[in-house]
Design an enzyme around this catalytic site. Structure first.
Site, PDB file in Angstrom:
ATOM      1  N   GLY A 206       0.593  -1.176  -0.057  1.00 35.20           N
ATOM      2  CA  GLY A 206      -0.074   0.335   0.422  1.00 35.20           C
ATOM      3  C   GLY A 206       0.971   1.353   0.016  1.00 35.20           C
ATOM      4  O   GLY A 206       0.927   1.547   0.975  1.00 35.20           O
ATOM      5  N   SER A 207       0.661   2.073  -1.040  1.00 38.98           N
ATOM      6  CA  SER A 207       1.444   3.560  -1.161  1.00 38.98           C
ATOM      7  C   SER A 207       1.195   3.854  -2.251  1.00 38.98           C
ATOM      8  O   SER A 207      -0.378   3.848  -2.872  1.00 38.98           O
ATOM      9  CB  SER A 207       2.927   2.495  -0.993  1.00 38.98           C
ATOM     10  OG  SER A 207       2.757   1.732  -2.330  1.00 38.98           O
ATOM     11  N   ARG A 208       1.667   4.719  -2.509  1.00 36.43           N
ATOM     12  CA  ARG A 208       2.146   5.976  -3.701  1.00 36.43           C
ATOM     13  C   ARG A 208       2.720   6.701  -4.491  1.00 36.43           C
ATOM     14  O   ARG A 208       4.181   6.461  -3.323  1.00 36.43           O
ATOM     15  CB  ARG A 208       1.302   7.137  -2.654  1.00 36.43           C
ATOM     16  CG  ARG A 208       1.004   8.297  -3.811  1.00 36.43           C
ATOM     17  CD  ARG A 208       0.292   9.743  -2.874  1.00 36.43           C
ATOM     18  NE  ARG A 208       0.738  10.658  -2.751  1.00 36.43           N
ATOM     19  CZ  ARG A 208       0.495  12.069  -2.222  1.00 36.43           C
ATOM     20  NH1 ARG A 208      -0.086  11.913  -1.449  1.00 36.43           N
ATOM     21  NH2 ARG A 208       0.999  13.447  -2.481  1.00 36.43           N
TER      22      ARG A 208
END
Length: 248
Positions: A206-208
């Site tokens: 989970g990240s960007r």
């Protein structure tokens, strides 16, 4: 004609296949599988079955599907699978703005930044938006706020990339860790060549990813749009037509 070349002129070939699993995830899957087997041998079914499901989840998270990247010197492709949550003009981070002797950097003037949020269900292999040479890879330790927040760009653990084409056009992008992400893994180092859509690294769980478009470049995507790393076109530097794709 090589079998891995596909285009819009009827050349090449393609067929469905199971996505491969990146080596980074295989060790975690093996550990979970061993734990599940051990629990099953001990007749601890309430533990064995959840661990077996966890193995499938790990394999799905670290999947590394082949992508067909549209080719054209004017194209900037998405570096990540996910949801476009922000498009705004901001000044590049200092790690990308300043020159370092190998490249002049992006400068201090505000640029259009496209933020792509990756949930745990998205593919987490990140890819280069353009072809060129990796000029900078800068890791910055930080917090683990929700990656969907705007301030995560400045406060979270992150890794900045600068890729420069042969004509001097440079693209900066940043991998940002999120709430449950705990490691950013680079595959390349400064000086390495990379093709558009080529793999550059991954972020666990989970990240960007933020992409900084060159001045004068307008995005062709919208907030709320889903992106596919190496395939979705974020912006065009010119008006050259799409020619062919390369399976990677």
């Amino acid at each position: 004609m090589p079998a891995n070349l596909t285009d819009n002129r009827g050349r090449g070939e393609a067929s469905w296949q199971w996505p491969s699993v990146h080596p980074e995830g295989r060790k975690f899957a093996l550990i979970a599988a061993a734990a599940s087997l051990g629990a099953a041998l001990m007749a601890w079914e309430t533990i064995a079955w959840p661990l077996a499901v966890l193995v499938l989840g790990i394999l799905a998270f670290f999947r590394d599907p082949a992508r067909v990247t549209p080719q054209g010197d004017n194209l900037i492709v998405a570096p990540a699978d996910g949801l476009i949550t922000l498009i705004k003009r901001v000044a590049p981070p200092p790690e990308l703005a300043k020159g370092d002797g190998t490249s002049p950097g992006l400068g201090d003037a505000p640029l259009t930044r496209i933020s792509i949020f990756m949930s745990v269900f998205d593919v987490h292999i990140n890819r280069s938006p353009i072809s060129g040479t990796v000029r900078r890879v800068a890791y910055i330790p930080g917090r683990f706020l929700n990656a969907d927040l705007d301030k995560a760009s400045d406060e979270n653990e992150r890794q900045h990339w600068l890729v420069e084409r042969g004509d001097g056009v440079a693209i900066g992008f940043t991998q940002i860790a999120g709430l449950v992400a705990r490691r950013i893994v680079p595959f390349l180092k400064p000086g390495d060549p990379v093709v558009s859509g080529g793999r550059v690294g991954l972020i666990r769980f989970g990240s960007r990813v933020d992409v900084f478009l060159p001045e004068g470049t307008e995005p062709v995507v919208l907030i709320g749009q889903k992106t596919i790393a190496g395939e979705t076109v974020l912006a065009q530097l010119g008006d050259q037509p799409l020619i062919e794709g390369r399976r990677q």
